[in-house]
Design a protein around this motif. Sequence first.
Motif, PDB file in Angstrom:
ATOM      1  N   GLU A  51      54.180  17.047  73.062  1.00 29.69           N
ATOM      2  CA  GLU A  51      54.403  17.381  74.221  1.00 29.69           C
ATOM      3  C   GLU A  51      54.925  16.287  75.019  1.00 29.69           C
ATOM      4  N   HIS A  52      54.617  14.988  74.571  1.00 28.35           N
ATOM      5  CA  HIS A  52      54.712  13.937  75.519  1.00 28.35           C
ATOM      6  C   HIS A  52      55.585  12.692  74.919  1.00 28.35           C
ATOM      7  N   PHE A  53      55.695  12.759  73.588  1.00 29.65           N
ATOM      8  CA  PHE A  53      56.385  11.646  72.869  1.00 29.65           C
ATOM      9  C   PHE A  53      57.331  12.255  72.029  1.00 29.65           C
ATOM     10  N   SER A  54      57.797  13.415  71.742  1.00 39.25           N
ATOM     11  CA  SER A  54      58.877  13.855  71.079  1.00 39.25           C
ATOM     12  C   SER A  54      60.112  12.794  71.037  1.00 39.25           C
ATOM     13  N   GLN A  55      60.433  12.364  72.438  1.00 43.44           N
ATOM     14  CA  GLN A  55      61.781  11.878  72.620  1.00 43.44           C
ATOM     15  C   GLN A  55      61.811  10.444  72.007  1.00 43.44           C
ATOM     16  N   TYR A  56      60.717   9.788  71.346  1.00 40.39           N
ATOM     17  CA  TYR A  56      60.740   8.705  70.799  1.00 40.39           C
ATOM     18  C   TYR A  56      60.687   8.911  69.181  1.00 40.39           C
ATOM     19  N   MET A  57      60.315  10.045  68.915  1.00 41.56           N
ATOM     20  CA  MET A  57      60.683  10.381  67.518  1.00 41.56           C
ATOM     21  C   MET A  57      61.891  11.027  66.899  1.00 41.56           C
ATOM     22  N   PRO A  58      62.040  10.481  65.513  1.00 35.86           N
ATOM     23  CA  PRO A  58      63.309  10.989  64.817  1.00 35.86           C
ATOM     24  C   PRO A  58      63.266  12.436  64.949  1.00 35.86           C
ATOM     25  N   GLU A  59      64.585  12.989  64.996  1.00 37.66           N
ATOM     26  CA  GLU A  59      64.725  14.618  65.119  1.00 37.66           C
ATOM     27  C   GLU A  59      64.061  15.315  63.956  1.00 37.66           C
ATOM     28  N   GLY A  60      63.491  16.260  64.176  1.00 32.62           N
ATOM     29  CA  GLY A  60      62.927  17.118  63.138  1.00 32.62           C
ATOM     30  C   GLY A  60      61.559  16.339  62.516  1.00 32.62           C
ATOM     31  N   TYR A  61      61.050  15.703  63.139  1.00 31.90           N
ATOM     32  CA  TYR A  61      59.904  15.112  62.668  1.00 31.90           C
ATOM     33  C   TYR A  61      58.804  15.912  62.256  1.00 31.90           C
ATOM     34  N   GLN A  62      58.318  16.997  62.983  1.00 35.89           N
ATOM     35  CA  GLN A  62      57.324  17.890  62.782  1.00 35.89           C
ATOM     36  C   GLN A  62      57.598  18.453  61.425  1.00 35.89           C
ATOM     37  N   GLU A  63      58.800  19.189  60.876  1.00 34.04           N
ATOM     38  CA  GLU A  63      59.114  19.707  59.882  1.00 34.04           C
ATOM     39  C   GLU A  63      59.179  18.804  58.804  1.00 34.04           C
TER      40      GLU A  63
END
Length: 458
Positions: free
Chosen positions: A273-285
């Motif tokens: 919710e709060h930090f996805s913008q700092y993570m590489p694309e598709g990080y959760q998958e």
Amino acid sequence: MAFSFPKDFLWGAACSAYQIEGAWNEGGKGLSCHDYYARLPEYEKFYELGRPDDCADFYHHYREDIDIMAERNLKSFRFSIAWPRLFPNGPDEINQECVDYYNDMFSYLNEKGIIPFVDLFHWDLPQWVLDRGGAASREFIDLFEGFARACYANFGDKVKYWSTTNEPSVSIFCGYADWNLNGGGMFPPYEDDRTKAFTACHNMNLAHMRAVKAYREMGQDGKIGAVIDAFPFYPYNFNDKRDMEAGEQMWDFYAGKWLGPILLGKYPDVIVEHFSQYMPEGYQEEIAAAYEPVDYIGNNYYAPRYAKYSPEAPYYSPAPDPELVPVKEGGEFVGMKYYPEGLFDTIRMLDKKYHPKEIIITENGMSAARDPKNPAVPSKINDENRIRYMRSHIMMLSRILEQGINVTGYYVWAIEDTYEHGSGCRYDYGLIGINYDTKERTPRDSFNWYGEFIKANT
Ligand code: FCB
């Protein structure tokens, strides 16, 4: 009070290579990130109380130290392999002198009946890894896997307990941001860049999974896990539901960004919710696809913290310690508090949130300041307060076992006096006191007490 523990419980003590080994430029070793940054004038403030150059000089004293451990019935010794010692200049050239040194150490431990527990990475990245972008670079995953494979190939016959990483919240994340995002990095390479902080976190999680997978692919027959430092964030005001929620979010932010991926194959909601913008694309998958379960989770516990709701940033709002909470006397290093009940709460929380098969308390200990006028001389050898500290935490462990939670080991930090990042060799955690001038070793009363305790409980 009598305790009841399984006979095969791992009663241990811990340390890491760069905090006691010394011999920073001997035996073919390359530069670690600390050796490098400690010599740059711009970073002096992080090293003004000392560099890890020779500290306890375990490199030249390990047989003597192992004898002291064996005399005090220690069941297990947790230590790390210095990556810059094994691979001094790059990923292709292994240092045979280093292979021989660790093989001799692990063999000697086994000979003395002490189980080696080895961390692949405890905070001393080779400078050549940082030069290639460190954990913020995607290549880190391959470099880490290569290092891990070399360790299993060379030491896997002697070492049956492995951990991939120790407290990456400090060593990896804090290279690029303060732990609670209150400022820039506190650890090499001392940058201030949230994208790098979160990318490095993701790469470390992937590198961990690759190293676990490699262990199994290579047919190794021990246990492998990782060491995190989860601790409770108690609500500043127990009657305020929002402070309660802030505490839960802080847990997920600080420890959950490792524990979620490592134990469940996914990042917690607070990150999404709060930090996805700092993570590489598709990080959760990507994490879900790479997920490789561990055999146990290691957790270091020292002290709890407090969380307070804030409208700007409910997910990272550590609060100053309120006067009212039942925190007792503290260790003297960075104001670490003494609150054994926090160990009980931490383990309960780990069990409830992630259901790990097995939990090992990989660090717990108390610091004492040296006399600043005489810093070569160890702090008190008759350290009754450390005995009280250990006893009260061990009592919490026995209560946890009564709840049926599978905790299989407890390691005191530290086997001997250590170098600590930012404060040099000024705060002693050691069961063995070290005189830094003469390198004389003196077991403290706490080690004698622990030795008797172990004998009575195994
Ligand atoms: C832990 C680290 C360990 C040591 C202790 C005091 O956070 O894992 O290396 O510095 O704190």
